[in-house]
Design a protein around this motif. Structure first.
Motif, PDB file in Angstrom:
ATOM      1  N   LEU A 160      -5.136   5.424 -10.820  1.00 21.80           N
ATOM      2  CA  LEU A 160      -4.284   4.231 -10.866  1.00 21.80           C
ATOM      3  C   LEU A 160      -4.540   3.326  -9.664  1.00 21.80           C
ATOM      4  O   LEU A 160      -4.532   2.099  -9.784  1.00 21.80           O
ATOM      5  CB  LEU A 160      -2.802   4.640 -10.915  1.00 21.80           C
ATOM      6  N   SER A 161      -4.774   3.927  -8.506  1.00 20.54           N
ATOM      7  CA  SER A 161      -5.074   3.147  -7.302  1.00 20.54           C
ATOM      8  C   SER A 161      -6.393   2.404  -7.451  1.00 20.54           C
ATOM      9  O   SER A 161      -6.518   1.236  -7.069  1.00 20.54           O
ATOM     10  CB  SER A 161      -5.136   4.070  -6.076  1.00 20.54           C
ATOM     11  N   GLY A 162      -7.397   3.085  -8.030  1.00 23.35           N
ATOM     12  CA  GLY A 162      -8.679   2.433  -8.267  1.00 23.35           C
ATOM     13  C   GLY A 162      -8.558   1.274  -9.238  1.00 23.35           C
ATOM     14  O   GLY A 162      -9.148   0.199  -9.029  1.00 23.35           O
ATOM     15  N   ILE A 163      -7.787   1.468 -10.297  1.00 25.66           N
ATOM     16  CA  ILE A 163      -7.554   0.392 -11.266  1.00 25.66           C
ATOM     17  C   ILE A 163      -6.851  -0.776 -10.594  1.00 25.66           C
ATOM     18  O   ILE A 163      -7.163  -1.948 -10.849  1.00 25.66           O
ATOM     19  CB  ILE A 163      -6.736   0.914 -12.461  1.00 25.66           C
ATOM     20  N   PHE A 164      -5.906  -0.465  -9.707  1.00 30.35           N
ATOM     21  CA  PHE A 164      -5.182  -1.515  -8.974  1.00 30.35           C
ATOM     22  C   PHE A 164      -6.132  -2.317  -8.099  1.00 30.35           C
ATOM     23  O   PHE A 164      -6.059  -3.557  -8.053  1.00 30.35           O
ATOM     24  CB  PHE A 164      -4.086  -0.865  -8.123  1.00 30.35           C
ATOM     25  N   VAL A 175     -15.447   1.992  -7.638  1.00 30.85           N
ATOM     26  CA  VAL A 175     -14.348   1.074  -7.333  1.00 30.85           C
ATOM     27  C   VAL A 175     -14.645   0.296  -6.051  1.00 30.85           C
ATOM     28  O   VAL A 175     -14.458  -0.919  -5.990  1.00 30.85           O
ATOM     29  CB  VAL A 175     -13.016   1.845  -7.188  1.00 30.85           C
ATOM     30  N   VAL A 176     -15.135   0.994  -5.038  1.00 33.93           N
ATOM     31  CA  VAL A 176     -15.444   0.348  -3.754  1.00 33.93           C
ATOM     32  C   VAL A 176     -16.545  -0.700  -3.924  1.00 33.93           C
ATOM     33  O   VAL A 176     -16.419  -1.842  -3.472  1.00 33.93           O
ATOM     34  CB  VAL A 176     -15.856   1.399  -2.698  1.00 33.93           C
ATOM     35  N   GLY A 177     -17.648  -0.326  -4.590  1.00 30.75           N
ATOM     36  CA  GLY A 177     -18.757  -1.264  -4.768  1.00 30.75           C
ATOM     37  C   GLY A 177     -18.380  -2.487  -5.572  1.00 30.75           C
ATOM     38  O   GLY A 177     -18.692  -3.626  -5.197  1.00 30.75           O
ATOM     39  N   ILE A 178     -17.680  -2.275  -6.683  1.00 30.10           N
ATOM     40  CA  ILE A 178     -17.271  -3.399  -7.538  1.00 30.10           C
ATOM     41  C   ILE A 178     -16.213  -4.239  -6.840  1.00 30.10           C
ATOM     42  O   ILE A 178     -16.255  -5.474  -6.883  1.00 30.10           O
ATOM     43  CB  ILE A 178     -16.762  -2.867  -8.893  1.00 30.10           C
ATOM     44  N   GLY A 179     -15.258  -3.580  -6.174  1.00 29.25           N
ATOM     45  CA  GLY A 179     -14.181  -4.303  -5.500  1.00 29.25           C
ATOM     46  C   GLY A 179     -14.694  -5.220  -4.397  1.00 29.25           C
ATOM     47  O   GLY A 179     -14.322  -6.393  -4.326  1.00 29.25           O
ATOM     48  N   ILE A 180     -15.576  -4.705  -3.541  1.00 28.51           N
ATOM     49  CA  ILE A 180     -16.134  -5.527  -2.462  1.00 28.51           C
ATOM     50  C   ILE A 180     -16.918  -6.701  -3.043  1.00 28.51           C
ATOM     51  O   ILE A 180     -16.818  -7.832  -2.556  1.00 28.51           O
ATOM     52  CB  ILE A 180     -17.027  -4.682  -1.537  1.00 28.51           C
ATOM     53  N   SER A 181     -17.696  -6.455  -4.096  1.00 30.01           N
ATOM     54  CA  SER A 181     -18.499  -7.521  -4.710  1.00 30.01           C
ATOM     55  C   SER A 181     -17.617  -8.636  -5.262  1.00 30.01           C
ATOM     56  O   SER A 181     -17.915  -9.823  -5.088  1.00 30.01           O
ATOM     57  CB  SER A 181     -19.371  -6.937  -5.828  1.00 30.01           C
ATOM     58  N   LEU A 182     -16.531  -8.272  -5.943  1.00 32.50           N
ATOM     59  CA  LEU A 182     -15.631  -9.280  -6.516  1.00 32.50           C
ATOM     60  C   LEU A 182     -14.938 -10.100  -5.427  1.00 32.50           C
ATOM     61  O   LEU A 182     -14.880 -11.330  -5.504  1.00 32.50           O
ATOM     62  CB  LEU A 182     -14.595  -8.601  -7.410  1.00 32.50           C
ATOM     63  N   PHE A 183     -14.434  -9.422  -4.410  1.00 23.98           N
ATOM     64  CA  PHE A 183     -13.772 -10.144  -3.314  1.00 23.98           C
ATOM     65  C   PHE A 183     -14.769 -11.024  -2.562  1.00 23.98           C
ATOM     66  O   PHE A 183     -14.435 -12.149  -2.160  1.00 23.98           O
ATOM     67  CB  PHE A 183     -13.110  -9.159  -2.349  1.00 23.98           C
ATOM     68  N   LEU A 210     -10.688  -4.799   0.765  1.00 19.06           N
ATOM     69  CA  LEU A 210     -10.674  -3.455   0.193  1.00 19.06           C
ATOM     70  C   LEU A 210     -10.022  -2.461   1.158  1.00 19.06           C
ATOM     71  O   LEU A 210      -9.245  -1.601   0.742  1.00 19.06           O
ATOM     72  CB  LEU A 210     -12.096  -3.013  -0.144  1.00 19.06           C
ATOM     73  N   MET A 211     -10.324  -2.606   2.435  1.00 16.16           N
ATOM     74  CA  MET A 211      -9.710  -1.719   3.432  1.00 16.16           C
ATOM     75  C   MET A 211      -8.209  -1.939   3.501  1.00 16.16           C
ATOM     76  O   MET A 211      -7.433  -0.988   3.643  1.00 16.16           O
ATOM     77  CB  MET A 211     -10.357  -1.963   4.799  1.00 16.16           C
ATOM     78  N   GLY A 212      -7.788  -3.201   3.403  1.00 11.38           N
ATOM     79  CA  GLY A 212      -6.358  -3.507   3.428  1.00 11.38           C
ATOM     80  C   GLY A 212      -5.624  -2.914   2.238  1.00 11.38           C
ATOM     81  O   GLY A 212      -4.527  -2.350   2.378  1.00 11.38           O
ATOM     82  N   LEU A 213      -6.222  -3.015   1.053  1.00 10.85           N
ATOM     83  CA  LEU A 213      -5.605  -2.427  -0.142  1.00 10.85           C
ATOM     84  C   LEU A 213      -5.568  -0.902  -0.036  1.00 10.85           C
ATOM     85  O   LEU A 213      -4.594  -0.266  -0.456  1.00 10.85           O
ATOM     86  CB  LEU A 213      -6.387  -2.851  -1.390  1.00 10.85           C
ATOM     87  N   THR A 214      -6.634  -0.331   0.537  1.00 11.54           N
ATOM     88  CA  THR A 214      -6.662   1.121   0.724  1.00 11.54           C
ATOM     89  C   THR A 214      -5.560   1.564   1.676  1.00 11.54           C
ATOM     90  O   THR A 214      -4.886   2.582   1.441  1.00 11.54           O
ATOM     91  CB  THR A 214      -8.033   1.560   1.278  1.00 11.54           C
ATOM     92  N   ALA A 215      -5.355   0.801   2.753  1.00 14.23           N
ATOM     93  CA  ALA A 215      -4.282   1.127   3.699  1.00 14.23           C
ATOM     94  C   ALA A 215      -2.916   1.024   3.033  1.00 14.23           C
ATOM     95  O   ALA A 215      -2.030   1.855   3.278  1.00 14.23           O
ATOM     96  CB  ALA A 215      -4.360   0.182   4.902  1.00 14.23           C
ATOM     97  N   LEU A 216      -2.738   0.014   2.186  1.00 22.51           N
ATOM     98  CA  LEU A 216      -1.477  -0.145   1.460  1.00 22.51           C
ATOM     99  C   LEU A 216      -1.229   1.038   0.535  1.00 22.51           C
ATOM    100  O   LEU A 216      -0.107   1.572   0.469  1.00 22.51           O
ATOM    101  CB  LEU A 216      -1.512  -1.448   0.656  1.00 22.51           C
ATOM    102  N   ILE A 217      -2.266   1.459  -0.168  1.00 23.41           N
ATOM    103  CA  ILE A 217      -2.134   2.601  -1.086  1.00 23.41           C
ATOM    104  C   ILE A 217      -1.803   3.871  -0.312  1.00 23.41           C
ATOM    105  O   ILE A 217      -0.982   4.693  -0.748  1.00 23.41           O
ATOM    106  CB  ILE A 217      -3.433   2.770  -1.899  1.00 23.41           C
ATOM    107  N   ASN A 218      -2.429   4.043   0.851  1.00 27.32           N
ATOM    108  CA  ASN A 218      -2.154   5.234   1.667  1.00 27.32           C
ATOM    109  C   ASN A 218      -0.713   5.254   2.161  1.00 27.32           C
ATOM    110  O   ASN A 218      -0.132   6.333   2.349  1.00 27.32           O
ATOM    111  CB  ASN A 218      -3.117   5.289   2.861  1.00 27.32           C
TER     112      ASN A 218
END
Length: 231
Positions: free
Chosen positions: A202-206, A140-148, A180-188
Motif C-alpha cells: 500500500l505504501s508503494g502504491i501511495f 517503486v523507487v525507480g519509477i517514483g524518482i523518474s516521475l517526480f 521520494l525520501m520525504g514520502l518514505t519518512a512520512l510512511i515510516n
C-alpha cells in the motif's frame, strides 16, 4: 464529421511530435542502450548473494532512460526546429504534452530493461532479497524518482531557459530523490514498527500515486509557462 476530422488531425499531430521527440533522444538512447546491455550482462553474470549490483542496475536504467528523455528537450533550443514548431499547425499544449508522453514511454523502456535483468538474475542465481516486497519497492523507487524528476524538470526548463538547463536537470533529479525520501519518512512515521507486506504494498502504491499525480499536474503548469514564452 468535422469533430472526427479534428480528432484525427490532433492524433496525427501528436504522432509527429512524438516521432520528433524520439529522433531527438535517439543518439543518447543508442549510447545508453549499449551501456545498459553491457552492464546488464555483467550484472546478471555476477552472483547476486549481495543484491547491491542488481539494485543499482535497475535504478540506473529506470532513471537513466527517463533522464535522457527529458535532457533531449534542451537540444531543440539549439536548433531551428523549436522555432519551426511554433509556426506548425500544432498547439503549444500538445508540444508540452508530447514531452510528458515521451518520458513515460522511455520510462517503460527502462522498466523493461530492469525487469529483464532482475528476472534473468533470479533465474540464474535464485531470489536475492529477504522479502518479495523488497523487489516491488525497488521498482517503486525507480519509477517514483523518474516521475517526480519529470514533474520538476519540464516546467522549470520552460521557466528558466536552455542556459540553465544543466542546473535544472540536477535540481530535478535531486528534487525527485528528495520527494521520494520525504514520502518514505512520512510512511515510516505512520508505521513506526515493522511493516507487514500489505502495508509495504500500500505504501508503494501511495508513492507511485503521488508521483503520477505530480507528473499529471505538472503538464498543465508547464503548458501555461510555455504558452507565455516568447521565441
Amino acid at each position: 464529421g468535422r469533430d472526427y476530422a479534428a480528432v484525427s488531425e490532433g492524433r496525427e499531430n501528436m504522432r509527429g511530435l512524438l516521432r520528433n521527440n524520439f529522433y531527438a533522444t535517439l543518439a543518447g538512447a543508442k549510447a545508453f542502450v549499449g551501456i545498459a546491455v553491457l552492464l546488464g550482462i555483467f550484472v546478471v553474470a555476477m552472483d547476486n548473494v549481495i543484491p547491491t549490483l542488481i539494485i543499482s542496475y535497475a535504478l540506473l536504467v529506470m532513471i537513466g532512460f527517463s533522464l535522457n528523455s527529458i535532457a533531449s528537450i534542451r537540444k531543440e533550443s539549439a536548433t531551428k526546429w523549436a522555432k519551426y514548431k511554433m509556426t506548425a499547425p500544432v498547439k503549444r499544449a500538445d508540444i508540452v504534452k508530447s514531452f510528458f508522453v515521451s518520458q513515460l514511454l522511455w520510462l517503460f523502456v527502462g522498466t523493461g530493461f530492469a525487469a529483464a535483468a532482475v528476472a534473468s538474475s533470479v533465474a540464474l542465481h535464485g531470489f536475492p532479497f529477504d522479502r518479495n516486497t523488497d523487489l516491488f519497492m525497488l521498482f517503486v523507487v525507480g519509477i517514483g524518482i523518474s516521475l517526480f524528476m519529470g514533474a520538476f524538470f519540464i516546467p522549470l526548463y520552460f521557466l528558466g531557459g536552455e542556459e540553465r538547463s544543466e542546473v535544472i536537470l540536477v535540481v530535478s533529479l535531486l528534487g525527485g530523490t528528495g520527494m521520494l525520501m520525504g514520502l518514505t519518512a512520512l510512511i515510516n512515521k505512520l508505521y513506526p514498527g515493522e511493516m507487514t507486506p500489505r502495508q509495504i504494498i500500500l505504501s508503494g502504491i501511495f508513492i507511485i500515486a503521488c508521483g503520477a499525480a505530480a507528473f499529471a499536474l505538472s503538464c498543465p503548469v508547464a503548458a501555461g509557462v510555455f504558452r507565455r514564452k516568447e521565441y
